[in-house]
Design a protein around this motif. Sequence first.
Motif, PDB file in Angstrom:
ATOM      1  N   GLY A   1       0.985  -1.194  -0.199  1.00 37.69           N
ATOM      2  CA  GLY A   1      -0.229   0.298   0.038  1.00 37.69           C
ATOM      3  C   GLY A   1       0.606   1.477  -0.503  1.00 37.69           C
ATOM      4  N   LYS A   2       2.181   0.954  -0.155  1.00 40.48           N
ATOM      5  CA  LYS A   2       3.063   2.281  -0.207  1.00 40.48           C
ATOM      6  C   LYS A   2       4.011   2.436  -2.214  1.00 40.48           C
ATOM      7  CE  LYS A   2       3.151   3.087   4.910  1.00 40.48           C
ATOM      8  NZ  LYS A   2       4.625   3.127   6.015  1.00 40.48           N
ATOM      9  N   VAL A   3       4.308   3.616  -1.974  1.00 40.06           N
ATOM     10  CA  VAL A   3       5.085   3.423  -3.036  1.00 40.06           C
ATOM     11  C   VAL A   3       6.648   2.873  -2.776  1.00 40.06           C
ATOM     12  CG1 VAL A   3       6.798   4.818  -4.701  1.00 40.06           C
ATOM     13  CG2 VAL A   3       4.214   5.342  -3.774  1.00 40.06           C
ATOM     14  N   ALA A   4       6.684   2.239  -3.366  1.00 39.41           N
ATOM     15  CA  ALA A   4       8.023   1.078  -3.392  1.00 39.41           C
ATOM     16  C   ALA A   4       9.818   1.670  -4.031  1.00 39.41           C
ATOM     17  CB  ALA A   4       8.287   0.123  -3.341  1.00 39.41           C
ATOM     18  N   GLY A   5       8.821   2.107  -5.683  1.00 38.07           N
ATOM     19  CA  GLY A   5      10.212   3.102  -6.370  1.00 38.07           C
ATOM     20  C   GLY A   5       9.018   3.443  -7.320  1.00 38.07           C
ATOM     21  N   TRP A   6      10.250   4.573  -7.489  1.00 33.61           N
ATOM     22  CA  TRP A   6       9.499   6.573  -8.350  1.00 33.61           C
ATOM     23  C   TRP A   6      10.132   6.981  -8.808  1.00 33.61           C
ATOM     24  CZ3 TRP A   6       4.427   8.465  -7.813  1.00 33.61           C
ATOM     25  CH2 TRP A   6       4.867  10.030  -8.598  1.00 33.61           C
ATOM     26  N   LYS A   7      10.067   6.496 -10.860  1.00 36.23           N
ATOM     27  CA  LYS A   7      10.840   6.910 -11.327  1.00 36.23           C
ATOM     28  C   LYS A   7      10.228   7.793 -12.440  1.00 36.23           C
ATOM     29  CE  LYS A   7      14.359   5.194 -15.672  1.00 36.23           C
ATOM     30  NZ  LYS A   7      13.809   4.168 -16.847  1.00 36.23           N
ATOM     31  N   TYR A   8      10.642   9.152 -12.525  1.00 35.34           N
ATOM     32  CA  TYR A   8      10.647  10.199 -13.054  1.00 35.34           C
ATOM     33  C   TYR A   8      11.048  10.792 -13.922  1.00 35.34           C
ATOM     34  CZ  TYR A   8       7.362  14.914 -12.538  1.00 35.34           C
ATOM     35  OH  TYR A   8       7.019  15.813 -12.792  1.00 35.34           O
ATOM     36  N   LYS A   9      10.384  10.810 -15.251  1.00 35.86           N
ATOM     37  CA  LYS A   9      11.629  11.731 -16.312  1.00 35.86           C
ATOM     38  C   LYS A   9      10.634  12.920 -17.238  1.00 35.86           C
ATOM     39  CE  LYS A   9      13.135   8.942 -19.731  1.00 35.86           C
ATOM     40  NZ  LYS A   9      13.104   8.048 -20.651  1.00 35.86           N
ATOM     41  N   VAL A  10      11.310  14.105 -16.971  1.00 38.57           N
ATOM     42  CA  VAL A  10      10.982  15.307 -17.052  1.00 38.57           C
ATOM     43  C   VAL A  10      11.720  15.695 -18.515  1.00 38.57           C
ATOM     44  CG1 VAL A  10      10.758  17.544 -17.078  1.00 38.57           C
ATOM     45  CG2 VAL A  10      10.990  16.327 -15.163  1.00 38.57           C
ATOM     46  N   ALA A  11      10.237  15.832 -19.864  1.00 34.89           N
ATOM     47  CA  ALA A  11      11.184  16.160 -21.043  1.00 34.89           C
ATOM     48  C   ALA A  11      10.857  17.723 -21.420  1.00 34.89           C
ATOM     49  CB  ALA A  11      10.527  15.208 -22.435  1.00 34.89           C
ATOM     50  N   GLY A  12      11.494  18.482 -22.390  1.00 35.85           N
ATOM     51  CA  GLY A  12      10.876  20.593 -21.894  1.00 35.85           C
ATOM     52  C   GLY A  12      12.199  21.077 -22.168  1.00 35.85           C
ATOM     53  N   SER A  13      11.559  21.977 -22.497  1.00 38.03           N
ATOM     54  CA  SER A  13      12.654  22.936 -22.882  1.00 38.03           C
ATOM     55  C   SER A  13      13.639  23.695 -21.036  1.00 38.03           C
ATOM     56  CB  SER A  13      11.583  24.824 -23.064  1.00 38.03           C
ATOM     57  OG  SER A  13      10.979  23.922 -24.547  1.00 38.03           O
ATOM     58  N   ALA A  14      14.974  23.913 -21.859  1.00 39.53           N
ATOM     59  CA  ALA A  14      15.604  24.461 -20.573  1.00 39.53           C
ATOM     60  C   ALA A  14      15.723  26.035 -21.043  1.00 39.53           C
ATOM     61  CB  ALA A  14      16.959  23.833 -21.181  1.00 39.53           C
ATOM     62  N   VAL A  15      14.751  26.264 -20.476  1.00 42.39           N
ATOM     63  CA  VAL A  15      14.565  28.147 -20.412  1.00 42.39           C
ATOM     64  C   VAL A  15      15.537  28.749 -19.844  1.00 42.39           C
ATOM     65  CG1 VAL A  15      13.239  29.849 -19.813  1.00 42.39           C
ATOM     66  CG2 VAL A  15      12.206  28.046 -20.477  1.00 42.39           C
ATOM     67  N   LEU A  16      16.069  27.759 -18.501  1.00 41.46           N
ATOM     68  CA  LEU A  16      17.307  28.681 -17.747  1.00 41.46           C
ATOM     69  C   LEU A  16      19.103  28.358 -19.111  1.00 41.46           C
ATOM     70  CD1 LEU A  16      17.460  27.190 -14.259  1.00 41.46           C
ATOM     71  CD2 LEU A  16      17.188  29.601 -15.104  1.00 41.46           C
ATOM     72  N   ALA A  17      19.050  27.490 -19.525  1.00 43.08           N
ATOM     73  CA  ALA A  17      19.754  27.216 -20.075  1.00 43.08           C
ATOM     74  C   ALA A  17      20.340  28.095 -21.310  1.00 43.08           C
ATOM     75  CB  ALA A  17      19.952  25.892 -21.296  1.00 43.08           C
ATOM     76  N   ARG A  18      19.083  29.020 -21.773  1.00 40.38           N
ATOM     77  CA  ARG A  18      18.775  30.737 -22.373  1.00 40.38           C
ATOM     78  C   ARG A  18      18.975  31.364 -21.644  1.00 40.38           C
ATOM     79  NH1 ARG A  18      14.973  33.347 -23.634  1.00 40.38           N
ATOM     80  NH2 ARG A  18      12.880  32.990 -21.883  1.00 40.38           N
TER      81      ARG A  18
ATOM     82  N   GLU B   1      15.083  11.868 -13.724  1.00 38.37           N
ATOM     83  CA  GLU B   1      15.672  12.262 -14.288  1.00 38.37           C
ATOM     84  C   GLU B   1      15.053  13.300 -16.305  1.00 38.37           C
ATOM     85  OE1 GLU B   1      15.714   9.050 -17.362  1.00 38.37           O
ATOM     86  OE2 GLU B   1      17.288   7.512 -15.921  1.00 38.37           O
ATOM     87  N   TYR B   2      16.129  13.938 -16.755  1.00 38.42           N
ATOM     88  CA  TYR B   2      15.815  15.714 -17.120  1.00 38.42           C
ATOM     89  C   TYR B   2      16.239  15.272 -18.980  1.00 38.42           C
ATOM     90  CZ  TYR B   2      15.045  20.221 -19.329  1.00 38.42           C
ATOM     91  OH  TYR B   2      15.261  21.198 -20.005  1.00 38.42           O
ATOM     92  N   VAL B   3      14.802  15.287 -19.750  1.00 46.76           N
ATOM     93  CA  VAL B   3      15.481  15.074 -20.943  1.00 46.76           C
ATOM     94  C   VAL B   3      15.540  16.496 -21.561  1.00 46.76           C
ATOM     95  CG1 VAL B   3      14.696  14.307 -23.165  1.00 46.76           C
ATOM     96  CG2 VAL B   3      14.796  13.174 -21.377  1.00 46.76           C
ATOM     97  N   ARG B   4      16.632  17.086 -21.987  1.00 46.33           N
ATOM     98  CA  ARG B   4      16.170  18.611 -22.872  1.00 46.33           C
ATOM     99  C   ARG B   4      15.442  18.259 -24.232  1.00 46.33           C
ATOM    100  NH1 ARG B   4      20.675  23.892 -24.014  1.00 46.33           N
ATOM    101  NH2 ARG B   4      19.210  24.943 -24.621  1.00 46.33           N
ATOM    102  N   ALA B   5      14.494  18.939 -24.319  1.00 48.92           N
ATOM    103  CA  ALA B   5      13.727  18.382 -26.114  1.00 48.92           C
ATOM    104  C   ALA B   5      13.054  19.807 -26.170  1.00 48.92           C
ATOM    105  CB  ALA B   5      13.032  18.085 -25.397  1.00 48.92           C
ATOM    106  N   GLU B   6      13.863  21.231 -26.952  1.00 47.07           N
ATOM    107  CA  GLU B   6      13.313  22.274 -27.268  1.00 47.07           C
ATOM    108  C   GLU B   6      11.814  22.153 -28.213  1.00 47.07           C
ATOM    109  OE1 GLU B   6      14.203  25.210 -25.516  1.00 47.07           O
ATOM    110  OE2 GLU B   6      15.763  23.562 -24.201  1.00 47.07           O
TER     111      GLU B   6
END
Length: 722
Positions: free
Chosen positions: A450-467, A498-503
Amino acid sequence: MNAHNSVSRRALLTGGLATGFLLAFHLPLRAAVNEPVQPPDATEGKFAPNAFIRIDETGRTVLMMPQVEMGQGTYTSISAVLAEELDADWSKVEVQHAPPNDKLYGNPTFGLQVTGNSNSIRAWWTPLRKAGATARAMLVQAAAAQWGVEPASCTASKGEVAHEASGRKLAYGALALAAQGQTPPKDVALKDPKDFVIIGQPLKRLDTPDKVNGKAVYGIDAILPGMKFATVAACPVFGGKVGKVDDSAAVKLPGVRKVVVLDDMVAVIGDHMWAAKKGLEALKIEWNEGPNAAITTKDVWDDLRKASQKDGAVAKSDGDIAKALASGDKFEAAYELPFLAHASMEPINATVHVKSDSCEIWTGTQIMTRVQSEAAKAAGLAVDKVIVNNHLLGGGFGRKLEPDMVIAAVKIAKQVDYPVKVVWTREEDIQHDVYRPVYRDQITASLVDGKVAGWKYKVAGSAVLARWLPPAFQKGIDIDAIDAAVDAPYDFANFHVEYVRAEPLSVPTGFWRGVGPNNNVFAVECAMDELARKAGKDPIEFRKSMLTKNPRMLAVLNQVAEKSGWGQPLPPRVGRGVCVQPSFASFIATVVEAEIDDIGEIVLRRITSVVDTGIAVNPDTVKAQIEGGLIFGLTAALYGEITIDKGRVQQSNFHDYRMMRINETPKIEVIVVKSGEAPGGIGEAGVNAGPPALRNAILAATGVALRRLPIDRKLLAAGKKA
């Protein structure tokens, strides 16, 4: 394993890069728009212990204000902090906008003179208090020296120093010149919060009266002698250029002064806005649309979904995620958020006067020094030849973290010898914005007992800070894009982000109110509700079981459950949804109660939000900002989406980029928790709370698990029997 491949956003935002020293103020904000900005060394005849403070012999106290007021109540809250430690007479202090100078007025978080990230109070909390306390100590020292007594025998209150034993008193104004010669103490004692008399009180906003009576001066209000007006048309396709312009009809219209053709934009200057607008409409423009003329929203999403399948840069990894996901009951989902425009009530604008040896600008901006440096480049002048006069902002929401409107205005004003006010129409504003990025967040989780044992999270999107701030983009990680993902509030022993930069194809992206937590709070909290259902648990009880190491979050969740009537019976197709979030160093739990009818229309019935933002400098502002943020975020959830066809933005004004209306706004109850912790940010937090709480209310009412915004009412109608 505990791997961190990049400095965390929280580390950057709490590790100040500069320090400041400030004083308290009152808020008239009614300087003449063509009055030169007072230079920071204009200190003659004043007590001026640093670049921020000016107290003259009358007791008038002026603060050169490095942060901007864009409706978030910053000036009132900052004045409260400063007045508290200074023991100032609130009625005798004023504010002036500081001139652009990163060295003197840089935000302690970023080292830049910038307002954003809900951090005006967070960043300046300690420097503000030290500034006020140090100035007070110098005034006390001056009085003690004049009386021949020990400073410790003197007290200060409401702009006066008193010596109780002798009954003598001196006002700050009478001490101003003498205090200037005092040596600032190094380690001045700050007040114990229990002794605060201003901080924590429900203060009336100092900017409200002038906003009500019309005296407040926004950037768009600047009026100069001999000024003309201009409005613009930019290429409707991203990246396109001006081809040919036939201005023969436009120049014949009464009041039209000049047509200015830039690389990607055409402007018409007129005696007034109507002449400029009619002149623009009379132009015949051929555009060179360039390589982006066939791009559609579908292309953008196809590209992002493809990119999201790649492995990303690891932002955080704790435990053994592979082993955790191999056991238990597995859950997988992807959540998507669209492009959004800012749509501030004050359209973007700038008034500029370019001379052969100088350039002066009147505008409302969140980043003065960048406006100054970019204007200097556009004008072909040295930076010190550019004066920027900043004003109240009629909404910023991150749009005015960009200097593009000023750059264009400078290029236009270079073509004439008089001042020009350049105003974008609402259509140009919405169709040539710097948009909130599209995001796709993928979650894989496993449930055990009844609890989260594993959590894998991936964000894909712009890297505004890179600009926008390249030094903050390190090792492939945009710390804004993963904010509220790497610091999710729950006890996840096996945790991987994880983070995927995708402009996006050709579409310019930037900060939007709520920034990174926009997408991450939505994805995390939607997934938590689906996981609760999968585990057969109540959504609040499910969350509480994994908040044992987060007492502040657990406390607000318990309180919002009580205040919202969680668990009490509801009519058919009415549901309650919850969201918890640690955004901007504040802890917020929100419950939305909503009804969904048979055709998928949504009625918001009630919203309850409990907020622990540490010491609430002005509780009224905290409540107002949560209320406004909730409405802003729910507007986006219900209606907000910018779409692209043939390289063009399809929306153009409020008829097709809708705002929530008064009759659609429910009762909102905000409870502010009394806390002794340092203040958190509040201006954007409510934006992130509304959408997932509403979506989870819809799930409770209909059984439909929406996974993208804005809400698709057809799906709700189709699932009416669920």
